[in-house]
Motif scaffolding. Sequence first.
Motif, PDB file in Angstrom:
ATOM      1  N   PRO A   5      -2.886 -43.560  81.676  1.00 30.66           N
ATOM      2  CA  PRO A   5      -2.604 -43.446  80.277  1.00 30.66           C
ATOM      3  C   PRO A   5      -2.703 -44.756  79.585  1.00 30.66           C
ATOM      4  CG  PRO A   5      -0.754 -41.961  81.126  1.00 30.66           C
ATOM      5  CD  PRO A   5      -1.490 -42.747  82.449  1.00 30.66           C
ATOM      6  N   GLU A   6      -2.144 -45.666  80.458  1.00 28.74           N
ATOM      7  CA  GLU A   6      -2.096 -47.096  79.847  1.00 28.74           C
ATOM      8  C   GLU A   6      -3.660 -47.896  79.786  1.00 28.74           C
ATOM      9  OE1 GLU A   6      -0.332 -50.193  77.755  1.00 28.74           O
ATOM     10  OE2 GLU A   6       0.503 -48.243  78.373  1.00 28.74           O
ATOM     11  N   VAL A   7      -4.087 -47.594  80.951  1.00 28.69           N
ATOM     12  CA  VAL A   7      -5.657 -48.001  81.211  1.00 28.69           C
ATOM     13  C   VAL A   7      -6.270 -47.382  80.051  1.00 28.69           C
ATOM     14  CG1 VAL A   7      -7.641 -47.822  82.706  1.00 28.69           C
ATOM     15  CG2 VAL A   7      -5.669 -48.367  83.668  1.00 28.69           C
ATOM     16  N   ARG A   8      -6.247 -46.213  79.745  1.00 28.20           N
ATOM     17  CA  ARG A   8      -6.956 -45.686  78.729  1.00 28.20           C
ATOM     18  C   ARG A   8      -6.859 -46.167  77.517  1.00 28.20           C
ATOM     19  NH1 ARG A   8      -6.036 -39.369  76.986  1.00 28.20           N
ATOM     20  NH2 ARG A   8      -3.919 -40.335  76.377  1.00 28.20           N
ATOM     21  N   LYS A   9      -5.389 -46.488  77.282  1.00 28.62           N
ATOM     22  CA  LYS A   9      -5.035 -47.343  75.917  1.00 28.62           C
ATOM     23  C   LYS A   9      -5.769 -48.597  75.876  1.00 28.62           C
ATOM     24  CE  LYS A   9      -1.072 -49.253  75.076  1.00 28.62           C
ATOM     25  NZ  LYS A   9      -1.187 -50.639  74.434  1.00 28.62           N
ATOM     26  N   GLU A  10      -5.582 -49.533  76.968  1.00 26.24           N
ATOM     27  CA  GLU A  10      -6.047 -50.796  76.946  1.00 26.24           C
ATOM     28  C   GLU A  10      -7.561 -50.887  77.070  1.00 26.24           C
ATOM     29  OE1 GLU A  10      -4.203 -52.944  76.377  1.00 26.24           O
ATOM     30  OE2 GLU A  10      -2.188 -52.115  76.850  1.00 26.24           O
ATOM     31  N   LEU A  11      -8.328 -50.028  77.210  1.00 24.14           N
ATOM     32  CA  LEU A  11      -9.933 -49.858  77.224  1.00 24.14           C
ATOM     33  C   LEU A  11     -10.095 -49.608  75.992  1.00 24.14           C
ATOM     34  CD1 LEU A  11     -10.988 -47.635  80.449  1.00 24.14           C
ATOM     35  CD2 LEU A  11     -11.282 -49.974  80.027  1.00 24.14           C
ATOM     36  N   GLY A  12      -9.410 -48.765  75.188  1.00 25.59           N
ATOM     37  CA  GLY A  12      -9.689 -48.698  73.612  1.00 25.59           C
ATOM     38  C   GLY A  12      -9.443 -49.900  72.996  1.00 25.59           C
ATOM     39  N   ASP A  13      -8.381 -50.577  73.294  1.00 19.79           N
ATOM     40  CA  ASP A  13      -8.182 -51.864  72.664  1.00 19.79           C
ATOM     41  C   ASP A  13      -9.399 -53.136  72.655  1.00 19.79           C
ATOM     42  OD1 ASP A  13      -5.754 -51.035  71.685  1.00 19.79           O
ATOM     43  OD2 ASP A  13      -4.364 -51.845  73.189  1.00 19.79           O
ATOM     44  N   LEU A  14      -9.737 -52.987  74.259  1.00 20.94           N
ATOM     45  CA  LEU A  14     -10.833 -53.858  74.548  1.00 20.94           C
ATOM     46  C   LEU A  14     -12.195 -53.606  73.722  1.00 20.94           C
ATOM     47  CD1 LEU A  14     -10.724 -54.873  78.255  1.00 20.94           C
ATOM     48  CD2 LEU A  14     -10.626 -56.418  76.095  1.00 20.94           C
ATOM     49  N   LEU A  15     -12.268 -52.278  73.595  1.00 17.76           N
ATOM     50  CA  LEU A  15     -13.591 -51.443  72.967  1.00 17.76           C
ATOM     51  C   LEU A  15     -13.725 -51.980  71.632  1.00 17.76           C
ATOM     52  CD1 LEU A  15     -16.218 -49.933  73.201  1.00 17.76           C
ATOM     53  CD2 LEU A  15     -14.878 -47.906  73.048  1.00 17.76           C
ATOM     54  N   LEU A  16     -12.541 -51.712  70.911  1.00 17.94           N
ATOM     55  CA  LEU A  16     -12.164 -52.063  69.430  1.00 17.94           C
ATOM     56  C   LEU A  16     -12.894 -53.775  69.409  1.00 17.94           C
ATOM     57  CD1 LEU A  16     -11.472 -52.015  66.703  1.00 17.94           C
ATOM     58  CD2 LEU A  16      -9.104 -52.481  67.231  1.00 17.94           C
ATOM     59  N   HIS A  17     -12.367 -54.527  70.308  1.00 13.41           N
ATOM     60  CA  HIS A  17     -12.647 -56.096  70.326  1.00 13.41           C
ATOM     61  C   HIS A  17     -14.110 -56.126  70.288  1.00 13.41           C
ATOM     62  CE1 HIS A  17      -8.884 -58.415  70.616  1.00 13.41           C
ATOM     63  NE2 HIS A  17      -8.069 -56.937  70.353  1.00 13.41           N
ATOM     64  N   LEU A  18     -14.704 -55.437  71.111  1.00 11.05           N
ATOM     65  CA  LEU A  18     -16.306 -55.618  71.339  1.00 11.05           C
ATOM     66  C   LEU A  18     -16.982 -55.379  70.047  1.00 11.05           C
ATOM     67  CD1 LEU A  18     -16.534 -54.187  75.261  1.00 11.05           C
ATOM     68  CD2 LEU A  18     -16.157 -56.576  74.230  1.00 11.05           C
ATOM     69  N   VAL A  19     -16.502 -54.052  69.580  1.00 10.10           N
ATOM     70  CA  VAL A  19     -17.231 -53.545  68.329  1.00 10.10           C
ATOM     71  C   VAL A  19     -16.865 -54.514  67.086  1.00 10.10           C
ATOM     72  CG1 VAL A  19     -16.936 -51.721  66.527  1.00 10.10           C
ATOM     73  CG2 VAL A  19     -17.193 -51.178  68.927  1.00 10.10           C
ATOM     74  N   PHE A  20     -15.698 -55.234  67.078  1.00  9.96           N
ATOM     75  CA  PHE A  20     -15.269 -56.117  66.122  1.00  9.96           C
ATOM     76  C   PHE A  20     -16.228 -57.415  66.132  1.00  9.96           C
ATOM     77  CE2 PHE A  20     -11.197 -57.063  63.692  1.00  9.96           C
ATOM     78  CZ  PHE A  20     -11.761 -57.798  62.695  1.00  9.96           C
ATOM     79  N   TYR A  21     -16.397 -57.763  67.299  1.00  9.80           N
ATOM     80  CA  TYR A  21     -17.389 -59.104  67.545  1.00  9.80           C
ATOM     81  C   TYR A  21     -18.882 -58.705  66.902  1.00  9.80           C
ATOM     82  CZ  TYR A  21     -13.940 -61.342  70.336  1.00  9.80           C
ATOM     83  OH  TYR A  21     -12.744 -62.046  71.005  1.00  9.80           O
ATOM     84  N   ALA A  22     -19.177 -57.905  67.309  1.00 10.68           N
ATOM     85  CA  ALA A  22     -20.494 -57.103  67.069  1.00 10.68           C
ATOM     86  C   ALA A  22     -20.759 -57.088  65.607  1.00 10.68           C
ATOM     87  CB  ALA A  22     -21.172 -55.953  67.694  1.00 10.68           C
ATOM     88  N   ARG A  23     -19.757 -56.364  64.742  1.00 11.22           N
ATOM     89  CA  ARG A  23     -19.625 -56.109  63.444  1.00 11.22           C
ATOM     90  C   ARG A  23     -19.612 -57.559  62.652  1.00 11.22           C
ATOM     91  NH1 ARG A  23     -19.015 -53.469  58.235  1.00 11.22           N
ATOM     92  NH2 ARG A  23     -19.012 -55.136  57.031  1.00 11.22           N
ATOM     93  N   ILE A  24     -18.828 -58.421  63.368  1.00 10.14           N
ATOM     94  CA  ILE A  24     -18.997 -59.818  62.641  1.00 10.14           C
ATOM     95  C   ILE A  24     -20.262 -60.395  62.692  1.00 10.14           C
ATOM     96  CG2 ILE A  24     -18.069 -62.311  62.751  1.00 10.14           C
ATOM     97  CD1 ILE A  24     -15.301 -60.876  63.697  1.00 10.14           C
ATOM     98  N   ALA A  25     -20.824 -60.362  63.846  1.00  7.43           N
ATOM     99  CA  ALA A  25     -22.298 -61.214  63.992  1.00  7.43           C
ATOM    100  C   ALA A  25     -23.270 -60.495  63.173  1.00  7.43           C
ATOM    101  CB  ALA A  25     -22.563 -60.795  65.556  1.00  7.43           C
ATOM    102  N   SER A  26     -23.157 -59.123  62.581  1.00  9.10           N
ATOM    103  CA  SER A  26     -24.072 -58.263  61.935  1.00  9.10           C
ATOM    104  C   SER A  26     -24.115 -58.739  60.315  1.00  9.10           C
ATOM    105  CB  SER A  26     -23.854 -56.868  62.010  1.00  9.10           C
ATOM    106  OG  SER A  26     -22.726 -56.440  61.385  1.00  9.10           O
ATOM    107  N   GLU A  27     -22.960 -59.547  59.943  1.00 14.06           N
ATOM    108  CA  GLU A  27     -22.784 -59.379  58.430  1.00 14.06           C
ATOM    109  C   GLU A  27     -23.566 -60.680  57.808  1.00 14.06           C
ATOM    110  OE1 GLU A  27     -18.479 -60.356  58.527  1.00 14.06           O
ATOM    111  OE2 GLU A  27     -18.165 -58.365  59.166  1.00 14.06           O
ATOM    112  N   THR A  28     -23.982 -60.315  56.396  1.00 16.21           N
ATOM    113  CA  THR A  28     -24.926 -61.334  55.829  1.00 16.21           C
ATOM    114  C   THR A  28     -24.659 -62.704  55.900  1.00 16.21           C
ATOM    115  OG1 THR A  28     -23.886 -60.887  53.557  1.00 16.21           O
ATOM    116  CG2 THR A  28     -25.631 -59.573  54.264  1.00 16.21           C
ATOM    117  N   GLY A  29     -23.553 -63.170  56.034  1.00 20.96           N
ATOM    118  CA  GLY A  29     -23.040 -64.718  55.973  1.00 20.96           C
ATOM    119  C   GLY A  29     -23.431 -65.255  57.344  1.00 20.96           C
ATOM    120  N   VAL A  30     -23.912 -64.638  58.293  1.00 18.09           N
ATOM    121  CA  VAL A  30     -24.356 -65.215  59.630  1.00 18.09           C
ATOM    122  C   VAL A  30     -25.691 -65.398  59.579  1.00 18.09           C
ATOM    123  CG1 VAL A  30     -24.808 -64.671  61.958  1.00 18.09           C
ATOM    124  CG2 VAL A  30     -22.814 -63.702  60.823  1.00 18.09           C
TER     125      VAL A  30
END
Length: 281
Positions: free
Chosen positions: A70-95
């Motif tokens: 259960p904890e592995v599943r939770k931590e994978l979710g946290d890491l996945l959020l970070h990966l999506v977050f980095y990509a979202r920042i890189a997609s913005e018009t200010g870049v």
Amino acid sequence: MTTNNLDEKIDAMSPRRREQLLAFDRLLTIMDELREQCPWDRKQTWESLRHLTIEETYELSDAILENDAPEVRKELGDLLLHLVFYARIASETGVEPSNRFDIADVLNGICDKLISRHPHIYGNTKAETEEEVKQNWEQLKLKEGNKSVLGGVPGSLPALVKAMRIQEKARGAGFDWEEKQQVWEKVEEEMQEFKNEFNAENNETIDKQQAEGEFGDLLFSLVNYARFIDINPETALERTNKKFIKRFQYLEARAKENGRELKDMTLAEMDVFWNEAKTAL
């Protein structure tokens, strides 16, 4: 891919795969909403997220060592959020346009790399064993522009992990011992060199720099032997760390139960509780 082809591909998917895609779409949608509406999420940058991502990675590592699904599943979710977050920042018009990418570019990039690195699956190359796969992998990386087989080892890796990765990559290039007995003989050689130079029975002042170098050689050879007998030294040491912590905390608790403090106890007295801990835990 055209809209019709995409629709056909989605229709051909299993219900579970469609559910997975919808869950990923949900995460992307939430990420967009948070980035646009939440003051904290709007403020984040790659640099501000970096240390948090490292922390999340270690938390995942802890959960894996504890075999806590259960904890592995939770931590994978946290890491996945970070990966999506980095990509979202890189997609913005200010870049800068030349530096801009989104999650689709990230996913397609890793898919392309996996296909190119597995010619024994997606091409005509033959690789029947794990070792052949690793050797092919390293040769392909050199063809892609790496100047050295060791060039892909991150400089910021912890030293124990880095030693393991260096040795694995050297093995992938064909540079390795043939028999584990040879590796153990090297361990004994390094141990003897260290002992000869810095014998504990000799109370003379030692050359710390030289001692550090010899000790590093000994550790490196032990990591090498661990690799030969399929032990991950980082995992082994961390399990020992956790075992020591549990036993030491048991020792503290038992001392407190007896109205004692460790600083006032003899080593022999502490050993009684320590040996209890070895049986109890």
